[in-house]
Design an enzyme around this catalytic site. Structure first.
Site, PDB file in Angstrom:
ATOM      1  N   GLU A 259       0.837  -1.210   0.000  1.00  7.47           N
ATOM      2  CA  GLU A 259       0.000   0.000   0.000  1.00  7.47           C
ATOM      3  C   GLU A 259       0.868   1.255   0.000  1.00  7.47           C
ATOM      4  OE1 GLU A 259      -2.994  -0.086  -0.622  1.00  7.47           O
ATOM      5  OE2 GLU A 259      -3.859  -1.948   0.114  1.00  7.47           O
TER       6      GLU A 259
ATOM      7  N   ARG B  80       0.815   3.749  -3.259  1.00  9.26           N
ATOM      8  CA  ARG B  80       0.164   5.049  -3.061  1.00  9.26           C
ATOM      9  C   ARG B  80       1.189   6.158  -2.822  1.00  9.26           C
ATOM     10  NH1 ARG B  80      -5.652   3.742  -0.348  1.00  9.26           N
ATOM     11  NH2 ARG B  80      -5.530   1.493  -0.522  1.00  9.26           N
TER      12      ARG B  80
ATOM     13  N   ASP C 207      -5.068  -9.780  -8.114  1.00  5.10           N
ATOM     14  CA  ASP C 207      -5.224  -8.860  -9.255  1.00  5.10           C
ATOM     15  C   ASP C 207      -3.946  -8.293  -9.869  1.00  5.10           C
ATOM     16  OD1 ASP C 207      -4.879  -7.410  -6.894  1.00  5.10           O
ATOM     17  OD2 ASP C 207      -6.687  -6.203  -7.083  1.00  5.10           O
TER      18      ASP C 207
ATOM     19  N   GLU D 230     -11.614   0.640 -10.695  1.00  9.81           N
ATOM     20  CA  GLU D 230     -11.224  -0.315 -11.749  1.00  9.81           C
ATOM     21  C   GLU D 230     -12.043  -0.219 -13.033  1.00  9.81           C
ATOM     22  OE1 GLU D 230     -11.624  -1.135  -8.528  1.00  9.81           O
ATOM     23  OE2 GLU D 230      -9.515  -1.369  -7.989  1.00  9.81           O
TER      24      GLU D 230
ATOM     25  N   THR E 214      -0.457   0.533 -10.214  1.00 12.69           N
ATOM     26  CA  THR E 214      -1.790   0.026  -9.893  1.00 12.69           C
ATOM     27  C   THR E 214      -2.598   1.024  -9.064  1.00 12.69           C
ATOM     28  OG1 THR E 214      -3.003  -1.934  -9.188  1.00 12.69           O
ATOM     29  CG2 THR E 214      -1.128  -1.260  -7.813  1.00 12.69           C
TER      30      THR E 214
HETATM   31  C1  DMJ Z   1      -6.054   0.504  -5.193  1.00  7.22           C
HETATM   32  O1  DMJ Z   1      -5.340   0.714  -4.045  1.00  7.22           O
HETATM   33  C2  DMJ Z   1      -5.243  -0.198  -6.240  1.00  7.22           C
HETATM   34  O2  DMJ Z   1      -5.854  -0.039  -7.473  1.00  7.22           O
HETATM   35  C3  DMJ Z   1      -5.066  -1.664  -5.939  1.00  7.22           C
HETATM   36  O3  DMJ Z   1      -4.391  -2.335  -6.956  1.00  7.22           O
HETATM   37  C4  DMJ Z   1      -6.401  -2.311  -5.736  1.00  7.22           C
HETATM   38  N1  DMJ Z   1      -7.250  -1.615  -4.827  1.00  7.22           N
HETATM   39  C5  DMJ Z   1      -7.328  -0.185  -4.842  1.00  7.22           C
HETATM   40  C6  DMJ Z   1      -8.467   0.413  -5.623  1.00  7.22           C
HETATM   41  O4  DMJ Z   1      -9.616  -0.286  -5.644  1.00  7.22           O
END
Ligand code: DMJ
Length: 606
Positions: free
Chosen positions: A203, A207, A340, A509, A596
């Site tokens: 995370e 982020r 994912d 997403e 992501t």
């Molecule tokens: C985000 O923190 C990122 O996209 C992660 O890969 C999956 N979950 C959240 C958004 O839904």
């Protein structure tokens, strides 16, 4: 215990000596030093001549191989002392330059129609509204609780919303928000990083580290601090995060880091999530490229090189992996939570490293191709009665029963499939240049089918917003009385929404995939669908006193609200919507990969 797991060092090292800046003085003194040690060789005249050529060659190389630092504001190269020979000899730099403030990749070519320009402006206003609420009640906290009008630190206390929102503000040209967020980073973030306790490696990387690196790349320095401020904070943070890799006895990192101690430990239960350990490479690679220090990339890439060696099910992998043994744990296979972004990063890291032009990472493309074949073979089904194509799960492996459950998180997949097929080019261009294999075309078709299922997850509910999880009605699986609440939906009987899964966290997403598919196919239906979703967010999640909130139940109107504005609403959801309604030349998909968390990082020039 030593790290005895097999991986190829060749696969994981950047040739960073080329990027590291050395002053002309250093180059000369190092050359002279070399001359000294070769005195015998220099005693003959042929030797002297060769040495002269060597010095000349080193000087030229130095001028050709400099990284982005000689770029002035207009992106032109300048050299101290007016020496221009390098211009004649210079190859394009292998590192993408940071964007200058005038760069079209941020401003676009303004060919957008008034309708979409106005819609894009509405998204910009929504971002302003979200930021204002956060700034008013929660500045410096990780997240805003918009109903209680206060902040909460759910991600370790690094002001995650500030950093997640920063590059969105840059892309939108929101100078005042860039100044506010950038100044906060400059004034507080280093101190926070040195004092805070436990954070999650993944995370924090996607982020905070990703946000800082993207801000470093995009910042013109005209609002907020100088770009190097972002880079220095990123390095300090990454140095501490590296303990997750260094403390583990295998190539698989621990999941949690104590920032102030630079120590790491496994998650409770001991396992790491597959998606988490395999979704930090874009960020660590880019940091190595811009800092000139290969250690970040080397550690992160060991994970993928190691996973390459593990047994898989038609390219598909279980969602847990042990940092102690380095092996996968259990048999649960899914492309939703914990699985994912493993698949997403296989193709994106390959693209980041130059795709076909860089043979060192072909194994990532191979792993991706095999996995997508596995998805098509083992996980894709059609619902009844109306035949929506969806991706389910194999909770007990390929020999166990198929579950028709699809997390909203899986809706990243249409975008990734489309990107992997055309490598960021438009479908038209890729077809015209004969670049699409049979496999690519299959993946592109699947991308479009899955995007439809993802959109219908919104369309089928009373609020027009998707639940966190949907089940699909199949021959083997049905449940009555669990519709989404929109009786006029064509797919009302195909999609089942269980009570526990009815919440919506403002996730990105689906709009992410709509954005990528629009860029690639140019089909305006993706824009229209994105607009419909945006309007539903506006209607049901906007909070009067400021900010937007997650919901408890999307199947009833008015929906019961939760009390959290997730950082990815500003970092991802609104960014993708803004880009969906804007010029294609802004952050082009063949020049950037989005991490992501939607932080764009430039593709390496090879
Ligand atoms: C985000 O923190 C990122 O996209 C992660 O890969 C999956 N979950 C959240 C958004 O839904």
């Amino acid at each position: 215990m030593s790290k005895s797991l097999p991986y190829s060092v060749k696969d994981v090292h950047y040739d960073n000596a080329k990027f590291r800046h050395r002053s002309p003085l250093k180059v000369l003194s190092q050359s002279l030093l070399t001359l000294n040690t070769k005195r015998d060789y220099a005693s003959c005249s042929t030797g002297k001549f060769l040495i002269l050529i060597l010095i000349f060659g080193i000087a030229c190389l130095m001028l050709m191989g400099t990284n982005d630092s000689p770029l002035n504001e207009k992106g032109k190269v300048t050299f101290v002392g007016g020496f221009r020979l390098g211009r004649l000899l210079r190859k394009p730099p292998r590192l993408p330059p940071r964007l200058s403030p005038d760069d079209g990749q941020l401003k676009g070519n303004t060919t957008n129609s008034p309708k979409w320009a106005a819609r894009q402006q509405s998204v910009k206003e929504a971002f302003d509204y979200a930021w204002s609420g956060y700034r008013k009640y929660a500045m410096g906290y990780d997240e805003l609780m918009p109903i209680s009008q206060r902040g909460v630190d759910g991600l370790g206390g690094l002001g995650a919303t500030v950093v997640d929102a920063l590059d969105t503000a840059m892309i939108m040209g929101h100078g005042n928000i860039v100044s506010e967020a950038g100044s906060w980073v400059e004034a507080h973030l280093l101190e926070r990083i040195s004092q805070k306790g436990q954070v999650n490696l993944f995370e924090t990387t996607i982020r905070v580290l990703g946000g800082l690196l993207s801000a470093y790349h995009l910042s013109g320095g005209d609002h907020g601090p100088k770009p190097d401020v972002y880079l220095n904070v990123a390095k300090d943070l990454a140095d501490r995060l590296l303990s997750a890799f260094n403390s583990s006895p295998t190539a698989v990192p621990y999941s949690d880091v104590i920032l102030r101690e630079s120590t790491a430990h496994p998650a409770p239960g001991g396992m790491s999530s597959t998606a988490e350990v395999a979704s930090v490479q874009l960020e660590f690679n880019y940091l190595s490229a811009v800092s000139g220090d290969p250690k970040y990339s080397a550690e992160a890439m060991k994970v993928l090189a190691h996973i390459k060696t593990l047994p898989k099910t038609e390219g598909l992998v279980p969602i847990y992996i042990s940092p102690h043994s380095g092996e996968f744990v259990g048999e649960n296979i899914r492309l939703g939570s914990r699985g994912d972004s493993y698949y997403e990063y296989l193709i994106k890291v390959w693209l980041q490293q130059g795709g076909k032009l860089n043979g060192n990472f072909t194994y990532l493309h191979d792993m991706y191709t095999e996995a997508m074949k596995g998805v098509r073979h083992l996980l894709v089904r059609k619902s009844i009665p109306k035949g929506l194509v969806f991706v389910g799960e194999l909770p007990y492996g390929s020999k166990g029963e198929f579950s028709p459950k699809m997390d909203h998180l899986v809706c990243f997949l249409p975008g990734t499939l489309a990107l992997g097929a055309t490598k960021g080019l438009t479908k038209e261009k890729a077809l015209a240049e004969n670049l699409l294999s049979f496999e690519d075309l299959e993946n592109l078709k699947l991308a479009e089918d899955l995007a439809k299922a993802c959109f219908e997850m919104y369309e089928v509910t009373a609020t027009g917003l998707a639940p966190e999880i949907a089940y699909f009605h199949t021959e083997e699986y049905s449940e009555d009385g669990l519709e989404g609440g929109n009786k006029s939906s064509v797919y009302a009987n195909d999609i089942i929404i269980k009570h526990a899964d009815r919440h919506n966290l403002l996730r990105p997403e689906t709009v992410e995939s709509l954005f990528v598919l629009y860029r690639i196919t140019k089909d305006t239906k993706y824009r229209e669908q994105g607009w419909q979703i945006f309007e539903a967010f506006e209607k049901h999640t906007k909070v009067k006193s400021g900010g937007y909130t997650s919901l408890d139940d999307v199947t009833e109107v008015p929906p019961h609200r939760r009390d959290k504005m997730e950082t990815f609403f500003l970092g991802e959801t609104l960014k993708y919507l803004y880009l969906l309604f804007g010029d294609d030349s802004v952050i082009p998909l063949d020049k950037f990969v989005f991490n992501t968390e939607a932080h764009p990082l430039p593709i390496r020039n090879t």
